[in-house]
Design an enzyme around this catalytic site. Structure first.
Site, PDB file in Angstrom:
ATOM      1  N   ASP A 186       0.835  -1.201   0.000  1.00  0.00           N
ATOM      2  CA  ASP A 186       0.000   0.000   0.000  1.00  0.00           C
ATOM      3  C   ASP A 186       0.874   1.256   0.000  1.00  0.00           C
ATOM      4  O   ASP A 186       1.892   1.312   0.703  1.00  0.00           O
ATOM      5  CB  ASP A 186      -0.893  -0.026   1.237  1.00  0.00           C
ATOM      6  CG  ASP A 186      -1.911   1.099   1.263  1.00  0.00           C
ATOM      7  OD1 ASP A 186      -2.740   1.169   0.339  1.00  0.00           O
ATOM      8  OD2 ASP A 186      -1.870   1.907   2.215  1.00  0.00           O
TER       9      ASP A 186
ATOM     10  N   GLU B  92      14.558 -15.510   0.310  1.00  0.00           N
ATOM     11  CA  GLU B  92      14.848 -16.588   1.250  1.00  0.00           C
ATOM     12  C   GLU B  92      13.928 -17.791   1.032  1.00  0.00           C
ATOM     13  O   GLU B  92      14.212 -18.894   1.503  1.00  0.00           O
ATOM     14  CB  GLU B  92      14.662 -16.098   2.691  1.00  0.00           C
ATOM     15  CG  GLU B  92      15.663 -15.041   3.134  1.00  0.00           C
ATOM     16  CD  GLU B  92      15.332 -14.471   4.505  1.00  0.00           C
ATOM     17  OE1 GLU B  92      16.039 -13.550   4.933  1.00  0.00           O
ATOM     18  OE2 GLU B  92      14.341 -14.934   5.125  1.00  0.00           O
TER      19      GLU B  92
END
Length: 568
Positions: free
Chosen positions: A223, A278
């Site tokens: 956002d 990751e």
């Protein structure tokens, strides 16, 4: 013209494992509080979403994007977050979230979560600590507090306006009861801006990204991604200087604005990318960044978020020349940067495109008809809206969008052809922009009215009780059960289009086909299929080939006005 990017397919078999699944995905935005209510309290909830997973699977989408589901007072529809690592108890629990995530993944649907990093809510534990702590404390350093101007600090630190109207600064009462400092809120006063120059903020959001990624979230919608970093060197400049001296091309920020689109924000997203990588496959992200097209690429870079919303078609008139220019430019930008294009016509912040396209055109987003806000503010006069034309154009535009390379973002209810709800009594409205900017903004409630699942019954099948926003009687015509299995319905059009899209999408490329008609857009895609859209008022001849799908019935083999067809 041909634009080529990385080869990416959308078959079910490699959707789960392919690290590029997002590049041409069909993403369905769910506004949780208005999707499906499982317990009859008037609010949509997590279990309601889980119950509708079969519907989502049949629709044929690749991913669901959830608007905020966190604990919130709903000062801004959930974008005022009390706790970034929890579920609003009115919507469910973390266990409910886990069940929903598992159900979506079992159906072959990815999960994207909305994250709101620019501001927390004023009910967040950190802000409560800041209010209880003294000036200059570590607790206040998590937010942006400043002394006021004037003899006794009674004036705000600057004359800036908030996005929702009114001043962008709010004064607090100090713990000893005296008038105190001011805090910055670019949006509602219940949404204090976080201080992203504080390492604690950065580290905590990395923790939040891992928290949700570990719980099955495949990506994040960020956002107001362009507002995190700020230069608040004093003296703060005036709002006149903001607009006159610190804007770039076409009135967009050029990197020197105090809080919009500063270059330093990309240092944050580089750290986020390390976290995303990751995981296997890497987590994805898409930026909501209202910036000039020349600056959008940095948000969408492989070293950053990877993708950024392109709102250009959303802001355009229903016009062949305008559409072609926007598509050509954005595909070229995506190819140059290695990003994937995004396309969208409706979301939780704008008037639904079936309504926008039924209003008078001409003049782009700022015209009364095109963005629809002026029409709503005028009381949504029925005589100005051509409902049939708007839906016809919306179906044509959506089918064209689904034929484009890149990601297609759909908003809940557009697959039903829903119109904007204009007739909401003032007493029932919820959007803060309506209350803070009354007479200037009508707010965004009209596109957030709960969905009609049934043509009859309480809240049209949304739940066992009344809906949290009033639904009009005409919703019955658009209900899921009124369209399910009905040939030619908007729901069936979307289902067929999304199924075909998965089968047909391969390389991220298109080639324009010259038609000799300025009102017709035609392009071919890898594998020999084509999309033809007639923006004009008269039927046009279709090229040779098998018609796979059409947004409107063909007329003696011709493509009618305001319609799109796919051929092979």
């Amino acid at each position: 013209m041909s634009t080529t990017a990385t080869l990416a397919t959308l078959s079910d078999s490699n959707l789960a494992a392919d690290p590029n699944w997002w590049r041409q995905a069909s993403v369905y935005q769910i506004y949780p509080r208005s999707f499906s209510d499982s317990n009859g309290d008037g609010l949509g909830d997590i279990k309601g979403i889980t119950a509708k997973v079969p519907y989502l699977k049949e629709l044929g989408i690749d991913a669901v994007w959830l608007s905020p589901f966190y604990p919130s007072a709903l000062a801004d529809g959930g974008y005022d977050v009390d706790d970034y690592r929890n579920v609003d108890p009115k919507l469910g629990t973390l266990e409910d979230f886990a069940e929903m995530s598992a159900a979506l993944h079992a159906a072959g649907i990815k999960l994207i979560a909305d994250i709101v990093p620019n501001h927390s809510s004023n009910r967040h534990e950190w802000f409560k600590e800041a209010l209880a702590a003294p000036k200059g404390s570590a607790a206040r350093e998590r937010y942006i507090f400043r002394d006021g101007l004037g003899k006794n600090g009674e004036l705000p630190p600057s004359d800036w306006d908030s996005v929702f109207g009114g001043p962008a600064w709010e004064r607090i009462t100090e713990p000893d009861g005296t008038p105190g400092q001011w805090y910055l809120h670019i949006f509602a006063k219940e949404q204090p801006d976080l201080n992203w120059s504080n390492r604690e903020i950065r580290d905590d959001f990395l923790k939040t990204l891992r928290f949700w990624s570990d719980r099955g979230v495949d990506g994040f919608r960020v956002d107001v991604a362009h507002a995190l970093t700020k230069d608040l060197t004093e003296p703060l400049i005036s709002k006149v200087e903001l607009t006159e001296a610190n804007t770039g091309t076409d009135g967009f920020p050029d990197g020197s604005h105090p809080f919009w689109d500063r270059d330093e924000v990309h240092e944050i997203y580089a750290e986020w990318r390390e976290v995303f990588n990751e995981y296997n496959p890497p987590r994805t992200a898409v930026a909501e960044a209202w910036v000039h097209a020349t600056r959008r690429a940095r948000y969408a870079s492989p070293q950053g978020l990877g993708q950024a919303f392109n709102f250009d078609l959303l802001q355009a008139d229903f016009n062949a020349e305008e559409f072609q220019e926007i598509i050509t430019r954005n595909l070229a930008e995506a190819t140059a940067t290695g990003a994937s294009s995004t396309w969208v016509f409706s979301n939780h912040d704008v008037v639904r495109h079936a309504t926008r396209y039924g209003l008078p055109m001409g003049g782009g987003v700022h015209a009364k008809g095109q963005d629809g806000k002026g029409w709503l503010l005028a009381g949504a006069p029925a005589e100005e809206l051509n409902v049939e034309l708007g839906l016809r154009r919306a179906r044509a535009a959506s089918l064209l969008m689904l034929a484009l390379p890149g990601s297609a973002y759909l908003y809940q209810g557009e697959e039903l052809g829903l119109q904007e709800v204009g007739e909401i009594p003032d007493a029932d409205r919820q959007d803060p922009s309506f209350f803070r900017n009354k007479g200037v903004e009508i707010g965004r409630d009209g596109c957030r009215v709960p969905l009609p699942w049934a043509s009859e019954g309480t809240s049209f099948g949304f739940g066992a009780g009344d809906a949290h926003l009033p639904q009009p009687e005409w919703f019955s015509r658009y209900a899921v059960d009124a369209q399910d299995g009905v040939e030619g319905s908007t729901l069936e059009l979307y289902r067929k289009a999304l199924k075909l899209r998965r089968e047909l999408q391969t390389a991220e490329e298109l080639e324009w086909v010259e038609t000799g008609n300025p009102n017709v857009l035609q392009f071919s895609r890898h594998g020999g299929w084509q999309s033809v859209t007639n923006f004009g008022a008269e039927p046009v001849e279709l090229p040779a080939g098998e018609v796979l799908l059409s947004s409107a019935p063909l007329e003696a083999g011709k493509l009618p006005a305001n319609a799109t067809a796919w051929l092979r």
